[in-house]
Scaffold this active site. Structure first.
Site, mmCIF file in Angstrom:
data_model
loop_
_atom_site.group_PDB
_atom_site.id
_atom_site.type_symbol
_atom_site.label_atom_id
_atom_site.label_comp_id
_atom_site.label_asym_id
_atom_site.label_seq_id
_atom_site.Cartn_x
_atom_site.Cartn_y
_atom_site.Cartn_z
ATOM 1 N N ASP A 296 -4.538 -5.949 -8.197
ATOM 2 C CA ASP A 296 -4.778 -5.390 -6.874
ATOM 3 C C ASP A 296 -5.038 -3.897 -7.064
ATOM 4 O O ASP A 296 -4.827 -3.338 -8.150
ATOM 5 C CB ASP A 296 -3.583 -5.646 -5.961
ATOM 6 C CG ASP A 296 -3.961 -5.616 -4.479
ATOM 7 O OD1 ASP A 296 -5.112 -5.258 -4.160
ATOM 8 O OD2 ASP A 296 -3.109 -5.957 -3.636
ATOM 9 N N HIS B 4 0.828 -1.206 0.000
ATOM 10 C CA HIS B 4 0.000 0.000 0.000
ATOM 11 C C HIS B 4 0.865 1.259 0.000
ATOM 12 O O HIS B 4 0.450 2.298 -0.517
ATOM 13 C CB HIS B 4 -0.916 0.040 1.230
ATOM 14 C CG HIS B 4 -2.018 -0.974 1.202
ATOM 15 N ND1 HIS B 4 -1.846 -2.248 1.665
ATOM 16 C CD2 HIS B 4 -3.300 -0.887 0.758
ATOM 17 C CE1 HIS B 4 -2.990 -2.917 1.523
ATOM 18 N NE2 HIS B 4 -3.879 -2.120 0.971
#
Length: 489
Positions: free
Chosen positions: A259, A187
């Site tokens: 993702d 992230h």
């Protein structure tokens, strides 16, 4: 070259988009009718405070906007839950199921989860995580993994895929080719997996091979880099990973989902629109845009894709291929009934996962305990979801281990049982120091670990739940004699 509107629809067919609220905004409904493949719901879209009716109505409105759009979410059970945001999940996560190592139970739990998702109107689950978690300090996988043994993870990967798809929910094996050997969070960074090609094939790829053989309808990529495969950028942008490895070696012919493209590991230096173009070119079919990419950002992504086709950077045939694969996935999900779940509940699995090292005090010895929970930062994938045993032990205190005073807790616990609850204590030195200070003076203390039980202090009993879902907390509370009243949903 297709006409502009046809090209826009082809680009739309590769998009899995978020939206702002608990109702469907007009731009989403119009976008679905104009070819957007589907939506991904997050916490801000799901309100179950008044029961399931509002969510069912939302998903019905979304489904009515087009022919079988994908209605998806990240629902892993365990620590990563969207439908359990308010109180925690009613399903044990992968670490608990891996600790039990009963593949039939894993299939049943995922079938029960899938049946609930289907009744709520979902058609695609961005789960299960089939990463082999070999790095104790992994900040993004941890209890989301079935374990550190590739063969065990492979068994349960197949069982989870079959369970979800038994219930009419398309499963998504993630995070390909394996996010378990990292100590960085994609992230916020681009993690590096330092492993040879041989090790990757025997370890990371084994569960994905098993999931593919079990018939998983989708595979979701990882924003990691793998020098052992000659990959220097994110796997999501690598045809070596997505075409040569996933489709060539593993024989996967379903939908490859990226993702979230708003994650720094893939778009931090190039932006989401360019990451979308490169993901498609590398072999992704469906682009998960992330949490905050709304109407203007979606339009920018679509514009970047169509511009790349016109400029020759993205072959039109590749875009058509991606659209065909998302259409096939949508067709698979269409008109599948919501079956009755298996008789086994998530609580059954959570109870079986609980283990104890040492001598657990009797219920009478644990009467009226002082319970403290040591708070730790929440991972981005997990989000703000309740955890712990406080619902069953009134008066439980949540502490910041770095700032709290062990002497105050010891004074409050004088003459009473003492229970300390931690989560992944092995990753937080301040938590270990605090617990060690308690146990030094109170060797009769009970320590409950609700993350991975890597570290064990010197104490009378160390209880491990292999997860912090609501059912994990309830299982521990039952063991410790808490006020267990609230049923599982």
């Amino acid at each position: 070259m297709p006409a502009d509107h046809s090209l826009d629809r082809l680009a739309n067919a590769t998009l899995l988009v978020p939206f702002e609220s608990t109702s469907a905004p007009r731009w989403i409904l119009d976008g679905l009718s104009d070819g957007i493949a589907g939506v991904c719901l997050f916490h801000n879209n799901i309100d179950l405070s008044g029961g399931p009716d509002a969510l069912i109505a939302l998903n019905r409105a979304l489904s009515s906007a087009a022919a079988a759009p994908l209605i998806s979410l990240d629902e892993e059970g365990g620590d990563v839950t969207r439908i359990g945001q308010a109180a925690g999940s009613d399903y044990p996560g992968n670490a608990a199921l891996g600790a039990i190592d009963d593949a039939a139970l894993t299939r049943d739990v995922h079938a029960a989860l899938g049946a609930e998702l289907r009744r709520l109107g979902f058609t695609l689950d961005l789960a299960p995580s089939v990463d082999v978690n070999t790095e104790d300090d992994n900040p993004t996988i941890g209890t989301r993994s079935f374990g550190s043994d590739a063969a065990l993870v492979a068994r349960h990967a197949a069982a989870a895929v079959r369970g979800l798809q038994d219930s009419g929910i398309a499963a998504t094996a993630k995070h390909f080719p394996g996010h378990g050997a990292t100590s960085q969070d994609s992230h916020v960074d681009l993690p590096v997996v330092e492993a040879s090609a041989e090790l990757l094939r025997s370890r990371e790829l084994l569960p994905f091979r098993s999931a593919v053989q079990a018939g998983t309808r989708a595979v979701l990529t990882a924003h990691i880099t793998l020098p052992g495969l000659g990959v220097t950028g994110p796997a999501t942008l690598s045809s070596t990973v997505l075409v040569d490895l996933l489709r060539g070696e593993l024989g996967f012919d379903g939908t490859v989902i990226s993702d979230a493209l708003d994650m720094a590991g893939v778009s931090g230096e190039i932006g989401v629109p360019e990451a979308a173009v490169r993901s498609l070119a590398a072999g992704c079919d469906l682009l998960c845009l992330g949490r905050f990419c709304y109407a203007e950002e979606v339009a920018a992504v679509r514009g970047a894709i169509t511009a790349a086709v016109r400029e020759g950077r993205l072959p039109g045939e590749r875009l058509e291929e991606a659209a065909e694969r998302t259409a096939a996935l949508r067709a698979w999900t269409a008109d599948r009934p919501a079956p009755e779940p298996p008789s086994a509940s998530g609580l059954d699995g959570a109870r079986r996962a609980v283990g104890v090292d040492g001598l657990l005090p009797s219920p009478s010895e644990l009467a009226d305990p002082v319970v403290v929970e040591l708070d730790v930062p929440t991972g981005i994938a997990v989000g703000e979801v309740p955890w712990g045993i406080a619902p069953w032990f009134p008066g439980t205190e949540r502490l910041d281990a770095a700032a709290a005073d062990p002497e105050r807790v010891l004074a409050a616990a004088a003459g009473r049982p003492l229970v300390a609850v931690v989560r992944d204590a092995h990753r937080y030195p301040e938590v270990r120091r605090f617990v060690e200070a308690l146990c030094l003076r109170r060797p009769d203390a009970v320590v409950v670990e609700m993350g991975l039980p890597v570290w064990r202090p010197e104490c009378r009993a160390h209880v491990r739940s292999y997860g912090a879902a609501r059912v994990n907390g309830l299982s521990v509370a039952e063991l410790l004699g808490g006020e267990v009243r609230a049923p599982v949903r």
